[in-house]
Each structure stands twice: as structure tokens, then as C-alpha cells.
Design a protein around this motif. Structure first.
Motif, PDB file in Angstrom:
ATOM      1  N   ASP A 134       0.812  -1.223   0.000  1.00 27.70           N
ATOM      2  CA  ASP A 134       0.000   0.000   0.000  1.00 27.70           C
ATOM      3  C   ASP A 134       0.842   1.268   0.000  1.00 27.70           C
ATOM      4  O   ASP A 134       0.323   2.360  -0.236  1.00 27.70           O
ATOM      5  CB  ASP A 134      -0.933   0.019   1.212  1.00 27.70           C
ATOM      6  N   VAL A 135       2.133   1.136   0.297  1.00 25.84           N
ATOM      7  CA  VAL A 135       3.018   2.307   0.363  1.00 25.84           C
ATOM      8  C   VAL A 135       3.446   2.674  -1.047  1.00 25.84           C
ATOM      9  O   VAL A 135       4.161   1.931  -1.718  1.00 25.84           O
ATOM     10  CB  VAL A 135       4.242   2.022   1.257  1.00 25.84           C
ATOM     11  N   VAL A 136       2.988   3.843  -1.510  1.00 25.52           N
ATOM     12  CA  VAL A 136       3.309   4.306  -2.867  1.00 25.52           C
ATOM     13  C   VAL A 136       4.718   4.879  -2.920  1.00 25.52           C
ATOM     14  O   VAL A 136       5.503   4.576  -3.811  1.00 25.52           O
ATOM     15  CB  VAL A 136       2.280   5.373  -3.333  1.00 25.52           C
ATOM     16  N   ARG A 137       5.042   5.710  -1.951  1.00 20.68           N
ATOM     17  CA  ARG A 137       6.388   6.283  -1.870  1.00 20.68           C
ATOM     18  C   ARG A 137       6.669   6.697  -0.435  1.00 20.68           C
ATOM     19  O   ARG A 137       5.753   6.893   0.366  1.00 20.68           O
ATOM     20  CB  ARG A 137       6.570   7.457  -2.823  1.00 20.68           C
ATOM     21  N   VAL A 138       7.939   6.831  -0.136  1.00 15.85           N
ATOM     22  CA  VAL A 138       8.388   7.224   1.197  1.00 15.85           C
ATOM     23  C   VAL A 138       9.355   8.384   1.055  1.00 15.85           C
ATOM     24  O   VAL A 138      10.283   8.329   0.248  1.00 15.85           O
ATOM     25  CB  VAL A 138       9.088   6.046   1.926  1.00 15.85           C
ATOM     26  N   GLN A 139       9.130   9.436   1.828  1.00 13.38           N
ATOM     27  CA  GLN A 139      10.051  10.572   1.873  1.00 13.38           C
ATOM     28  C   GLN A 139      10.806  10.512   3.196  1.00 13.38           C
ATOM     29  O   GLN A 139      10.189  10.465   4.263  1.00 13.38           O
ATOM     30  CB  GLN A 139       9.296  11.894   1.786  1.00 13.38           C
ATOM     31  N   TRP A 140      12.119  10.508   3.113  1.00 14.22           N
ATOM     32  CA  TRP A 140      12.961  10.503   4.311  1.00 14.22           C
ATOM     33  C   TRP A 140      13.666  11.845   4.365  1.00 14.22           C
ATOM     34  O   TRP A 140      14.583  12.112   3.604  1.00 14.22           O
ATOM     35  CB  TRP A 140      13.954   9.363   4.234  1.00 14.22           C
ATOM     36  N   VAL A 141      13.219  12.712   5.254  1.00 12.61           N
ATOM     37  CA  VAL A 141      13.744  14.067   5.350  1.00 12.61           C
ATOM     38  C   VAL A 141      14.772  14.111   6.475  1.00 12.61           C
ATOM     39  O   VAL A 141      14.450  13.830   7.631  1.00 12.61           O
ATOM     40  CB  VAL A 141      12.611  15.091   5.597  1.00 12.61           C
ATOM     41  N   ARG A 142      16.014  14.431   6.101  1.00  6.93           N
ATOM     42  CA  ARG A 142      17.121  14.470   7.065  1.00  6.93           C
ATOM     43  C   ARG A 142      17.854  15.796   6.953  1.00  6.93           C
ATOM     44  O   ARG A 142      17.743  16.511   5.966  1.00  6.93           O
ATOM     45  CB  ARG A 142      18.107  13.336   6.800  1.00  6.93           C
ATOM     46  N   CYS A 143      18.646  16.087   7.975  1.00 17.02           N
ATOM     47  CA  CYS A 143      19.408  17.332   8.019  1.00 17.02           C
ATOM     48  C   CYS A 143      20.632  17.233   7.107  1.00 17.02           C
ATOM     49  O   CYS A 143      21.262  16.181   7.001  1.00 17.02           O
ATOM     50  CB  CYS A 143      19.834  17.618   9.451  1.00 17.02           C
ATOM     51  N   ARG A 144      20.958  18.330   6.440  1.00 18.18           N
ATOM     52  CA  ARG A 144      22.113  18.355   5.541  1.00 18.18           C
ATOM     53  C   ARG A 144      23.427  18.165   6.298  1.00 18.18           C
ATOM     54  O   ARG A 144      24.338  17.505   5.831  1.00 18.18           O
ATOM     55  CB  ARG A 144      22.190  19.693   4.808  1.00 18.18           C
ATOM     56  N   SER A 145      23.529  18.788   7.449  1.00 22.62           N
ATOM     57  CA  SER A 145      24.764  18.734   8.224  1.00 22.62           C
ATOM     58  C   SER A 145      24.568  17.838   9.440  1.00 22.62           C
ATOM     59  O   SER A 145      23.469  17.718   9.961  1.00 22.62           O
ATOM     60  CB  SER A 145      25.154  20.144   8.669  1.00 22.62           C
ATOM     61  N   ARG A 146      25.638  17.225   9.917  1.00 22.27           N
ATOM     62  CA  ARG A 146      25.583  16.411  11.129  1.00 22.27           C
ATOM     63  C   ARG A 146      26.163  17.172  12.321  1.00 22.27           C
ATOM     64  O   ARG A 146      26.363  16.602  13.369  1.00 22.27           O
ATOM     65  CB  ARG A 146      26.371  15.105  10.940  1.00 22.27           C
ATOM     66  N   ARG A 147      26.425  18.473  12.160  1.00 18.65           N
ATOM     67  CA  ARG A 147      27.120  19.224  13.199  1.00 18.65           C
ATOM     68  C   ARG A 147      26.218  20.110  14.046  1.00 18.65           C
ATOM     69  O   ARG A 147      26.661  20.661  15.042  1.00 18.65           O
ATOM     70  CB  ARG A 147      28.206  20.084  12.567  1.00 18.65           C
ATOM     71  N   PHE A 148      24.972  20.280  13.658  1.00 19.36           N
ATOM     72  CA  PHE A 148      24.072  21.134  14.415  1.00 19.36           C
ATOM     73  C   PHE A 148      23.416  20.338  15.542  1.00 19.36           C
ATOM     74  O   PHE A 148      23.339  19.114  15.487  1.00 19.36           O
ATOM     75  CB  PHE A 148      22.982  21.719  13.516  1.00 19.36           C
ATOM     76  N   PHE A 149      22.901  21.047  16.535  1.00 19.37           N
ATOM     77  CA  PHE A 149      22.203  20.381  17.638  1.00 19.37           C
ATOM     78  C   PHE A 149      20.909  19.727  17.161  1.00 19.37           C
ATOM     79  O   PHE A 149      20.419  18.812  17.775  1.00 19.37           O
ATOM     80  CB  PHE A 149      21.884  21.371  18.752  1.00 19.37           C
ATOM     81  N   TRP A 150      20.359  20.215  16.080  1.00 20.76           N
ATOM     82  CA  TRP A 150      19.102  19.671  15.574  1.00 20.76           C
ATOM     83  C   TRP A 150      19.322  18.677  14.422  1.00 20.76           C
ATOM     84  O   TRP A 150      18.383  18.262  13.772  1.00 20.76           O
ATOM     85  CB  TRP A 150      18.176  20.797  15.131  1.00 20.76           C
ATOM     86  N   SER A 151      20.547  18.243  14.213  1.00 17.14           N
ATOM     87  CA  SER A 151      20.848  17.330  13.102  1.00 17.14           C
ATOM     88  C   SER A 151      20.245  15.944  13.278  1.00 17.14           C
ATOM     89  O   SER A 151      20.022  15.237  12.303  1.00 17.14           O
ATOM     90  CB  SER A 151      22.359  17.196  12.924  1.00 17.14           C
ATOM     91  N   GLN A 152      19.992  15.525  14.512  1.00 14.82           N
ATOM     92  CA  GLN A 152      19.431  14.192  14.753  1.00 14.82           C
ATOM     93  C   GLN A 152      17.929  14.137  14.486  1.00 14.82           C
ATOM     94  O   GLN A 152      17.353  13.058  14.471  1.00 14.82           O
ATOM     95  CB  GLN A 152      19.695  13.755  16.187  1.00 14.82           C
ATOM     96  N   TYR A 153      17.315  15.283  14.285  1.00 16.67           N
ATOM     97  CA  TYR A 153      15.877  15.319  14.038  1.00 16.67           C
ATOM     98  C   TYR A 153      15.606  15.050  12.563  1.00 16.67           C
ATOM     99  O   TYR A 153      16.127  15.736  11.690  1.00 16.67           O
ATOM    100  CB  TYR A 153      15.288  16.673  14.442  1.00 16.67           C
ATOM    101  N   SER A 154      14.801  14.035  12.298  1.00 17.99           N
ATOM    102  CA  SER A 154      14.430  13.690  10.931  1.00 17.99           C
ATOM    103  C   SER A 154      13.036  13.068  10.975  1.00 17.99           C
ATOM    104  O   SER A 154      12.517  12.775  12.053  1.00 17.99           O
ATOM    105  CB  SER A 154      15.436  12.713  10.326  1.00 17.99           C
ATOM    106  N   PHE A 155      12.453  12.874   9.802  1.00 17.24           N
ATOM    107  CA  PHE A 155      11.149  12.212   9.774  1.00 17.24           C
ATOM    108  C   PHE A 155      10.970  11.442   8.474  1.00 17.24           C
ATOM    109  O   PHE A 155      11.604  11.734   7.465  1.00 17.24           O
ATOM    110  CB  PHE A 155       9.992  13.206   9.999  1.00 17.24           C
TER     111      PHE A 155
END
Length: 197
Positions: A134-155
Motif C-alpha cells: 500500500d506504500v506508494v512512496r516514502v520521503q525521508w527528510v534528514r538534516c544536511r549537516s551532522r554538526r548542528f544540535f538539531w541534526s538528529q531530528y528527521s522524519f
């Protein structure tokens, strides 16, 4: 010169908190088994918020004490404002993302067992019925840099055949194994500087 004893006390408190968190993580790691049910947990929130909260714990008391000090010169006000802006630039985006992800996934439970080919999502303890087909497509949104405090946040955003969109945030778990599990379902990786929903 009252600033130096305050700074020393803050650093000692920070070192004590870091030591306590590491000890708790070590002990819980010894007695925990690999789980397949993921919810928004305190441990995961502390893991993601550690550096932003540490920045606030160190920076804001300095700004506060400078604001309460005797009349400050324009140069001292400039330095205090720069320190406050620096603290907010480092911690602010992570706090905004954390709040947004928490509000979105607080009632979500992810049941993920790749060895058993199992991926289930529950909203308010109700199973959302879908299969991998049933899954047509999946979007994996991640941070460009791994150096920011918010880099671990993705969805991950799962687009289903019936038009429904399911969103899983990194507040539930590390999404890399889930994305690898879904790699054959038209996985599209998107890189952003700030992964706001």
C-alpha cells in the motif's frame, strides 16, 4: 567578581548531570533487551535534547546574571545580547523541532521488527491498516549537516495508495533502520537544513 563562583557551580552541576546520565544509560543498557515497540519516551527525548538543554543551562544563567548586575556599559550590553543570541541560535531550532515532533507523534506507536517483516503504526492505540504494497512512496527528510544540535531530528513520511500520509519522527526512534526496511518502496531522501514538518 561574583560571576566566577557562579560559573564554577554551574560547571560542577553540569558535570554531575552528565555523569548521572551516563551512569543511568549504562545501567539501563545492561538490563534492557532489544525492543520492537517504539513510543515517545523520556530516554529518547533526553538523548535528543541533551546538547540544547546543556547550552541553555550554561548560557542563560550567564545572561541572567549579567542583566541583574550593576548598570552595564553599551559594550557589556552588546556582549550580553550576543551571548543570548548565540544560545538561542544553538538551542532554539532543536527546541522548536522537538515540540513540533512531540505534538505530532505523542499518540503514535511504531511496531517495527525487520526480521519478521513487520511494520505497524498505531495512532491512539488503534492500528492503522496498511501493508507494504500500500506504500506508494516514502520521503525521508534528514538534516544536511551532522554538526548542528538539531541534526538528529528527521522524519519519514509514508504516502499510502488511499491518499493517507503517515509521518514518523525521530522522537520515536532512530529512523535509519526503518528507512532501510522501506528502501524498495520508492524511497526518496530529502536533505534540508532544518527538518520542520
Amino acid at each position: 567578581m561574583k560571576l566566577f563562583p557562579l560559573l564554577r557551580q554551574l560547571l560542577e552541576l553540569g558535570a554531575l548531570l552528565v555523569g548521572a546520565l551516563l551512569a543511568v544509560r549504562f545501567v539501563t543498557g545492561l538490563f534492557s533487551r532489544r525492543q520492537s515497540m517504539y513510543r515517545v519516551s523520556v530516554a529518547r527525548q533526553v538523548q535528543l535534547l541533551f546538547w540544547p538543554l546543556l547550552t541553555l543551562a550554561v548560557g542563560l544563567p550567564l545572561v541572567w546574571s549579567a542583566g541583574l548586575a550593576a548598570p552595564l556599559s553599551a559594550y557589556e550590553w552588546l556582549l550580553t545580547g550576543a551571548l543570548a543570541a548565540l544560545v538561542l541560535v544553538f538551542a532554539g531550532p532543536a527546541l522548536v523541532l522537538h515540540l513540533q515532533y512531540y505534538l505530532h507523534n505523542q499518540a503514535t506507536t511504531l511496531c517495527f521488527e525487520p526480521k519478521k517483516n513487520q511494520l505497524e503504526i498505531y495512532e491512539n492505540d488503534q492500528l492503522v491498516p496498511f501493508s507494504r504494497q500500500d506504500v506508494v512512496r516514502v520521503q525521508w527528510v534528514r538534516c544536511r549537516s551532522r554538526r548542528f544540535f538539531w541534526s538528529q531530528y528527521s522524519f519519514l513520511r509514508l504516502h499510502l495508495r488511499n491518499g493517507t500520509t503517515l509521518t514518523l519522527t525521530s522522537l520515536l526512534t532512530n529512523l535509519t533502520p526503518v528507512a532501510e526496511f522501506l528502501r524498495n518502496t520508492h524511497l526518496q531522501e530529502i536533505r534540508r537544513w532544518w527538518c520542520i514538518l
